[in-house]
Design a protein around this motif. Structure first.
Motif, PDB file in Angstrom:
ATOM      1  N   GLN A 105       0.788  -1.236   0.000  1.00  0.00           N
ATOM      2  CA  GLN A 105       0.000   0.000   0.000  1.00  0.00           C
ATOM      3  C   GLN A 105       0.820   1.288   0.000  1.00  0.00           C
ATOM      4  N   LEU A 106       2.031   1.242   0.503  1.00  0.00           N
ATOM      5  CA  LEU A 106       2.814   2.473   0.633  1.00  0.00           C
ATOM      6  C   LEU A 106       3.107   3.166  -0.692  1.00  0.00           C
ATOM      7  N   PRO A 107       3.452   2.452  -1.773  1.00  0.00           N
ATOM      8  CA  PRO A 107       3.775   3.164  -3.015  1.00  0.00           C
ATOM      9  C   PRO A 107       2.678   4.121  -3.478  1.00  0.00           C
ATOM     10  N   LEU A 108       1.439   3.691  -3.403  1.00  0.00           N
ATOM     11  CA  LEU A 108       0.324   4.544  -3.834  1.00  0.00           C
ATOM     12  C   LEU A 108       0.169   5.742  -2.900  1.00  0.00           C
ATOM     13  N   LEU A 109       0.338   5.513  -1.607  1.00  0.00           N
ATOM     14  CA  LEU A 109       0.230   6.604  -0.634  1.00  0.00           C
ATOM     15  C   LEU A 109       1.317   7.648  -0.872  1.00  0.00           C
ATOM     16  N   LEU A 110       2.560   7.203  -1.040  1.00  0.00           N
ATOM     17  CA  LEU A 110       3.661   8.141  -1.246  1.00  0.00           C
ATOM     18  C   LEU A 110       3.564   8.845  -2.592  1.00  0.00           C
ATOM     19  N   GLU A 111       3.071   8.147  -3.597  1.00  0.00           N
ATOM     20  CA  GLU A 111       2.903   8.776  -4.910  1.00  0.00           C
ATOM     21  C   GLU A 111       1.978   9.990  -4.804  1.00  0.00           C
ATOM     22  N   GLY A 112       0.863   9.819  -4.101  1.00  0.00           N
ATOM     23  CA  GLY A 112      -0.073  10.922  -3.936  1.00  0.00           C
ATOM     24  C   GLY A 112       0.486  12.039  -3.083  1.00  0.00           C
ATOM     25  N   PHE A 113       1.169  11.672  -1.988  1.00  0.00           N
ATOM     26  CA  PHE A 113       1.714  12.682  -1.078  1.00  0.00           C
ATOM     27  C   PHE A 113       2.788  13.520  -1.775  1.00  0.00           C
ATOM     28  N   LEU A 114       3.690  12.872  -2.495  1.00  0.00           N
ATOM     29  CA  LEU A 114       4.782  13.600  -3.142  1.00  0.00           C
ATOM     30  C   LEU A 114       4.292  14.410  -4.347  1.00  0.00           C
ATOM     31  N   ALA A 115       3.179  13.995  -4.931  1.00  0.00           N
ATOM     32  CA  ALA A 115       2.599  14.799  -6.003  1.00  0.00           C
ATOM     33  C   ALA A 115       2.083  16.126  -5.451  1.00  0.00           C
TER      34      ALA A 115
END
Length: 288
Positions: A105-115
């Motif tokens: 789950q982390l990749p999707l969470l970090l993708e959104g946060f860093l965007a």
């Protein structure tokens, strides 16, 4: 001593080896030995003793290690606070994340946060949940994402909860499990203990363990080939795996495993911490 010396002493204490410390810090062994001698010269004291079994710290050396770790923490806090004086959200966010959450789950969470916050850098450490709690207690990370029930005296938020289940290539009956081949994988003590408690409450014979592997994904691939069944947290399973699953039940209730966001309340004064907590809460509330 300076920051590099603090890191050197702390790493050497953890590794217990000149060779391993030099490799981890990307410096030569002679350079590392030279820095130790300079520290000993500065404090007029022997810091370490070397033997065939590795490195042992003297009383003076252990005192300097504790001092070094305190200084590393204080320097990190100073950097965080200086960055926080600016209005924009930027800087380095130190995260500690449970391995399974990091995988699924982390990749999707970090993708959104860093965007949303492109000026943030992520310093990520993954591992089993007890390790994440240890890093939080040592203040080596800002925020932890942990799974299962562990003691934490700071702030915590439930991100989600899932069932634990048995999975196999073909349909099976729970009562038949003692006769079938179980594939085990390494996991943290708390999850393993939960599986063991469920088994003991359901059967009066031990499981027939046919394979033991180190990774959950390896285990799942073996199950997909029909080589046995396994017990999984449902976070690790997808419809595309095409596996038969049945939730584990104990005392007439499904066994649930929670994922927690953990942090210290006082850190919410830092823009980067506040932003990640706010974003993560919104991310999971929106997905409910």
């Amino acid at each position: 001593m300076n920051e590099k010396d603090w890191i050197l002493l702390s790493t050497l204490f953890d590794e217990g080896s000149i060779t391993k410390t030099a490799q981890k810090l990307y410096i030569s062994q002679p350079a590392l030995t030279y820095r130790i001698k300079q520290i000993e010269k500065e404090f007029h004291s022997e810091v370490i003793k070397r033997s065939k079994n590795g490195v042992t710290f003297t009383n003076e050396g252990e005192y300097l290690v504790n001092y070094a770790r305190t200084m590393i923490k204080e320097l990190r806090k100073a950097k965080d606070n200086i960055i926080n004086m600016k209005e924009e959200v930027h800087g380095t966010l130190r995260l500690g994340v449970s391995s399974n959450f990091a995988l699924y789950q982390l990749p999707l969470l970090l993708e959104g946060f860093l965007a949303e916050y492109p000026n943030v850098e992520i310093n990520l450490t993954t591992g089993w949940s007890p390790k994440i709690h240890e890093l939080l207690e040592k203040e080596e990370i800002h925020i932890g994402i942990s799974r299962g029930e562990h003691h934490w005296s700071g702030e915590r938020i439930v991100l989600n909860e899932e069932t634990l289940c048995v999975a196999s290539k073909d349909k099976l009956h729970i009562n038949d499990l003692p006769k079938l081949s179980l594939i085990r994988y390494q996991t943290d003590f708390h999850l393993k203990n939960t599986f063991d408690e469920w088994w003991q409450s359901s059967f009066n014979v031990p499981p027939k363990v046919s394979m033991e592997v180190d990774r959950i994904e390896t285990c799942k691939e073996l199950v997909k080939k029909g080589l046995g069944y396994a017990l999984f947290p449902s976070i690790s399973l997808r419809e595309s795996d095409h596996l038969y699953t049945a939730d584990l039940v104990m005392n007439n209730k499904k066994i649930l495993r929670r994922t927690w966001l953990l942090y210290r309340k006082e850190l919410l004064g830092l823009n980067i911490i506040k932003a990640f907590v706010r974003f993560t809460k919104a991310f999971y509330l929106a997905s409910e």
